[in-house]
Design an enzyme around this catalytic site. Sequence first.
Site, PDB file in Angstrom:
ATOM      1  N   ASP A 220      -0.441   5.126   0.831  1.00 32.13           N
ATOM      2  CA  ASP A 220      -0.822   6.089   1.863  1.00 32.13           C
ATOM      3  C   ASP A 220      -0.688   5.450   3.237  1.00 32.13           C
ATOM      4  O   ASP A 220      -1.283   4.414   3.518  1.00 32.13           O
ATOM      5  CB  ASP A 220      -2.268   6.546   1.658  1.00 32.13           C
ATOM      6  CG  ASP A 220      -2.448   7.320   0.363  1.00 32.13           C
ATOM      7  OD1 ASP A 220      -1.839   8.392   0.243  1.00 32.13           O
ATOM      8  OD2 ASP A 220      -3.180   6.841  -0.516  1.00 32.13           O
TER       9      ASP A 220
ATOM     10  N   ASP B 122       0.857  -1.186   0.000  1.00 32.93           N
ATOM     11  CA  ASP B 122       0.000   0.000   0.000  1.00 32.93           C
ATOM     12  C   ASP B 122       0.896   1.240   0.000  1.00 32.93           C
ATOM     13  O   ASP B 122       2.105   1.142   0.252  1.00 32.93           O
ATOM     14  CB  ASP B 122      -0.904  -0.038   1.239  1.00 32.93           C
ATOM     15  CG  ASP B 122      -1.966   1.035   1.207  1.00 32.93           C
ATOM     16  OD1 ASP B 122      -2.396   1.417   0.099  1.00 32.93           O
ATOM     17  OD2 ASP B 122      -2.368   1.505   2.286  1.00 32.93           O
TER      18      ASP B 122
END
Length: 266
Positions: A15, A13
Amino acid sequence: MIDFNKKKGFIIDMDGVIYHGNRLLPGAADFVKWLQENGKQYLFLTNNSAKTPKELRQKLLRMNLDVPEKNFYTSALATASFIKEQAGECSAYVIGEAGLLNALYDAGITMNDVNPEYVIVGEGMTYSYETLTKAVNLVKGGARLIGANTDISGPVENGIAPGCGALVAPIEIATGKKAYFCGKPNPLMMRTGLRLLGCHSQEAVIVGDRMDTDIVAGTESGAQTVLVLSGVSTAATVRQYAYQPTEVLDGVGDIVKKARKNREKA
């Protein structure tokens, strides 16, 4: 425990894992360098639909991280792929940014605010009372409601920002219709990520900051998972879930430290 040196692929991922807003997180540069120097297959799999892979590459370049465009896959691309497979060349009313709009255009989906087959919502600054009202009435009129991802919020430099799930919720409430979400933890997105890596789930590690998207998606795909505490989920929230990550680390820099330690022992 995970032996990171033996893993072929990493699905990561962005963010809350690599950065907050425009601030690179500690250890992120070392982690990307380790992936590249050790010949790991890696893919940044993000639920953020606002940016294109090219824009994500440019964002990391501004943080002095050089990652090829092919190493990004977004919920916008997953959404466009799903709709193209479901309906071919159709039309949609879209609330979102360039990442979502470009993905839909590339998939042959045209924009239509009169009688679209779909209403599609992603994150973005174009969301307003006017666009919300338009979306509600189109869904009431028969358009199918699609959300790019289920994230309620996401980390930014000075706190959190509403995510796609929060923006879709008023449309669901006003219409009584439930959206179909294409991003994580939808297994379609995770399977696409593994296919792009050329990895079986047992050869891969899923790295994320959210129990409700990254970790559940990895768990349900059969991959080992790492929750980093640099984003949304905390050590306290981990205990609220029946499923658990394989490992909990402070940040992605700890993956490099553990990999080096295991190599020294070998």
